[in-house]
Design an enzyme around this catalytic site. Structure first.
Site, short mmCIF file in Angstrom:
data_model
loop_
_atom_site.label_atom_id
_atom_site.label_comp_id
_atom_site.label_asym_id
_atom_site.label_seq_id
_atom_site.Cartn_x
_atom_site.Cartn_y
_atom_site.Cartn_z
N CYS A 96 0.78 -1.25 0.00
CA CYS A 96 0.00 0.00 0.00
C CYS A 96 0.81 1.29 0.00
O CYS A 96 0.77 2.06 -0.96
CB CYS A 96 -0.94 0.01 1.20
N HIS A 152 -3.08 6.55 4.12
CA HIS A 152 -2.00 5.60 4.42
C HIS A 152 -0.61 6.14 4.09
O HIS A 152 0.28 5.41 3.66
CB HIS A 152 -2.23 4.27 3.71
#
Length: 573
Positions: A96, A152
Site C-alpha cells: 500500500c 496511508h
C-alpha cells in the site's frame, strides 16, 4: 531446470475449467467496437485544462476484472477500459504505502525513505514534508483538489494530513485497514480506534455507512457543488477491496454459486466498487465535466490470494516482487484521447502519473528536481513509444536477508541476500527473497484447506538468491535464465548499484505509545506536536498491561464521543 509439481489437479483439468485459457497477447476479451459513429472522430483539442479523476483500488488482483477473463462482474470498468486505453505493461508496487507515496511524489521509494514495509498507525512517520506533492502542483496550476478514501501516508502530526499536503478537502481514513461500516481499526490487541475523518476532524456521524458507497456519494457531492468551468482534481482511493471482506448482502447473493466463501465475498466487493465507479462516471456526465475529463484507473498492488484475490496467470501475490505483486490493472478513459479503443503495451509505472497529470494540467515541472516518473501521455493518447525503458521495483535493505545470498553471487558488486528487483527493457532481475512464489488459480471451486491453493508450485530454487526472466517472452516468470545469461545478470546488478547510490536512509521509526487512540478521544489521529522533529521517535513500550485495565474505559470513552457528536449534529440540524 526448474521442476514443477501439480497438486490436486492435472493440467488438462485446469484447461477444462478455463484457468489457462486466457491469451496473454490477446488485447481484450471485450469487443473494442465503436457503437457510436461520432466516437470514431478525432477528440476535441485541449481548450482548457482537463478535469482529472484518479481512481485507485486496494488489493484488487490482476485477474479480478472482466476483461482479464475474470468470473467477477465489472461491466463499468470493462466498458470504460474498452472505450479508452488499456495499459497492459503497467507496474505498481507490491504493498500500500509505497504505491501511494510514488503516485503522490513521482519518486521511487528509495528517494523518499519509504523503501521498507508500510507506515504503521503508531509510527511517528509520514510522507517526507519536503516533498512537493501531486495535488500541490495541481493547486499551483489553478486546480481545486479533493481526496476521498484511504490515505496511508502517515498522520502522526497535523502537517502530515492530506489537507496539509495539497488537498482542499478530505473524507476518508488515515490508516491502512478499517471496518467498512464502523471504521474501527485495531493495530494489535486492545489498540483499537475509530478512523474516518472529514478534513482534520473525526467524522463520527458517518459511522454505519458502507465506505464504497459513502466515497462515491462524496465524489458526486463535490462535482455537484463545483463549476465544470474550473479545473478539478479528485483522488478517489477506495478502501475496496482490502480486508475485512465486507459487502452489502445483495452483492454477495449474486455470487452464491461460488463455493469458496472468501472469493464470494471478495467478488461482491469488486462488483460493488464497479457500481460506485459507474455512479461517479454518471455524475461527471450529469454535472457537465465528462467531455473535458481524464479518468485514470489503477490498482495499488497485487491481490491477496489468502483473502479471495487472484493474480492468475501471474506468479506471486501482494507483498512480493513477482509479477503478481507488481503488475497492475490500469487504464485511461477520456474523450480527449486521440487513439481510443485500444490496448497499449507501453511501459508505464505508477510514478509516471505525477509528471503526466501535471503536464496535462499545464503545470510547471521546471522547478521539480529528481522525479523518477515520465510524461507518458503521448504514449497513452497517441500510441507513441514510452519514454520509460526501465523500472526500479525497489531496494529494501531492512527486509530479511536471503539465507543463501552473498556478495560473491553478485559478481562482487552486489550482495544478492538483499531484497531488490529491477526491470530493464525486456529483462527483470530479482535478488534476495522476492516473496511467496506460487502460481495460484482463482479460488472458486470449494472450501478446501488453504494448501490446495498452491496448485502449481516451484519445487526447487529454494537455495537461490538471483532470478532473471525475459518478461516479454515469459510474462509468467516460469523460466529462470540467470545461469544461462550471466552477462545480463551483471548488467542489471550494475543498475541496482547505480540506484542504490542515490538512495536515502530508510525512515522506519519505532512505534510510540502516544499514538494510542485512548489518548485521542478514541480515534486515530495526530499525536505529536509541531515542535517534535519530523522523525520524532518515542519508546516501543507495549501497552498490554495498561490496555487490559482500560479496555472497557476506551469503549465507553469512544461511545461517549460518538453520542456527544450525534447530539451536536442534531442540534445543528
Amino acid at each position: 531446470m526448474a521442476v514443477y509439481a501439480l497438486t490436486g489437479f492435472s493440467l488438462v483439468s485446469l484447461l477444462s475449467f478455463g484457468y489457462l485459457s486466457w491469451d496473454w497477447m490477446k488485447p481484450s476479451l471485450v469487443a473494442d467496437v465503436a457503437t457510436d459513429p461520432m466516437e470514431k472522430s478525432l477528440p476535441p483539442t485541449f481548450t482548457r485544462p482537463p478535469h482529472i479523476i484518479f481512481i485507485l483500488t486496494d488489493d484488487q488482483g490482476y485477474h479480478d476484472i472482466g476483461y482479464h477473463g475474470s468470473d467477477i462482474q465489472t461491466p463499468t470498468l470493462d466498458r470504460l477500459a474498452a472505450e479508452g486505453v488499456k495499459l497492459e505493461n503497467y507496474y505498481i508496487q507490491p504493498i500500500c504505502t509505497p504505491s501511494r507515496s510514488q503516485l503522490i511524489t513521482g519518486r521511487y521509494q528509495i528517494h523518499t525513505g519509504l523503501q521498507h514495509s508500510i507506515i504503521r498507525p503508531r509510527q511517528p512517520n509520514c510522507l517526507p514534508l519536503d516533498q512537493v506533492t501531486l495535488p500541490q502542483k495541481l493547486q499551483e496550476a489553478g486546480y481545486s483538489t479533493h481526496m476521498v478514501g484511504k490515505w496511508h501516508l502517515g498522520f502522526y502530526k497535523k502537517e502530515c494530513l492530506p489537507t496539509r499536503r495539497g488537498f482542499d478537502t478530505f473524507l476518508g481514513s488515515l490508516t491502512g485497514n478499517v471496518d467498512y461500516y464502523t471504521y474501527d481499526n485495531c493495530d494489535g490487541p486492545d489498540v483499537c480506534g475509530y478512523d474516518l475523518h472529514e478534513g482534520e476532524d473525526v467524522a463520527w456521524d458517518q459511522s454505519g455507512k458502507y465506505s464504497t458507497f459513502l466515497y462515491a456519494q462524496r465524489v458526486s457531492k463535490i462535482l455537484a457543488s463545483h463549476s465544470p468551468k474550473e479545473p478539478i482534481f479528485i483522488y478517489v482511493a477506495f478502501q475496496a477491496v482490502h480486508t475485512p471482506l465486507q459487502s452489502p448482502k445483495e452483492y454477495i447473493y449474486r455470487y452464491r454459486s461460488m463455493g469458496n466463501v472468501a472469493r464470494r465475498k471478495y467478488a461482491a466487493m469488486v462488483t460493488c466498487m464497479d457500481e460506485a465507479v459507474k455512479n461517479i462516471t454518471w455524475a461527471l456526465k450529469k454535472y457537465g465535466y465528462y467531455d473535458n475529463s481524464v479518468i485514470v484507473f489503477s490498482t495499488d498492488n497485487g491481490g491477496q490470494t489468502f483473502s479471495g484475490g487472484s493474480n492468475w496467470p501471474l506468479r506471486g501475490r501482494k507483498g512480493t516482487y513477482w509479477e503478481g505483486g507488481v503488475r497492475g490493472i490500469g487504464f485511461v478513459h477520456s474523450p480527449l484521447i486521440k487513439r481510443k479503443r485500444r490496448t497499449s503495451w507501453a511501459l508505464v509505472h505508477i510514478t509516471d502519473w505525477y509528471p503526466t497529470l501535471v503536464s496535462l494540467a499545464r503545470g510547471n515541472l521546471s522547478n521539480v528536481q529528481g522525479l523518477d516518473g515520465y510524461d507518458v501521455w503521448p504514449a497513452i493518447s497517441e500510441g507513441k513509444a514510452s519514454p520509460r525503458t526501465e523500472i526500479l521495483h525497489n531496494i529494501d535493505p531492512l527486509y530479511n536477508h536471503a539465507k543463501y545470498g552473498s556478495l560473491e553471487d553478485g559478481f562482487g558488486i552486489w550482495n544478492t541476500a538483499v531484497q531488490a528487483s529491477i526491470r530493464v527493457g525486456e529483462w527483470k532481475l530479482l535478488t534476495g527473497d522476492p516473496g511467496y512464489s506460487d502460481w495460484i488459480p482463482p479460488q472458486t471451486l470449494t472450501n478446501f484447506p488453504g494448501s490446495w491453493w498452491n496448485l502449481e508450485r516451484l519445487t526447487d530454487g529454494l537455495r537461490k538468491s538471483v532470478w532473471l526472466f525475459n518478461i516479454t517472452s515469459d510474462p509468467y516468470e516460469r523460466y529462470d535464465l540467470s545461469e544461462q545469461r550471466p552477462d545480463v545478470v551483471r548488467t542489471l546488478l550494475m543498475r541496482l548499484v547505480h540506484y542504490n547510490r542515490t538512495a536515502i536512509p530508510v525512515r522506519y521509526p519505532a512505534e510510540n505509545p502516544r499514538a494510542h487512540p485512548d489518548f485521542n478521544g478514541g480515534a486515530w489521529g495526530p499525536w505529536a506536536s509541531e515542535d517534535d522533529g519530523e522523525e520524532w521517535e518515542g519508546g516501543r513500550e507495549p501497552l498490554k498491561s495498561r490496555n487490559k485495565k482500560k479496555k472497557c474505559k476506551i469503549c465507553k470513552l469512544r461511545s461517549f464521543f460518538r453520542k456527544l457528536n450525534t447530539r451536536l449534529m442534531s442540534n445543528r440540524i
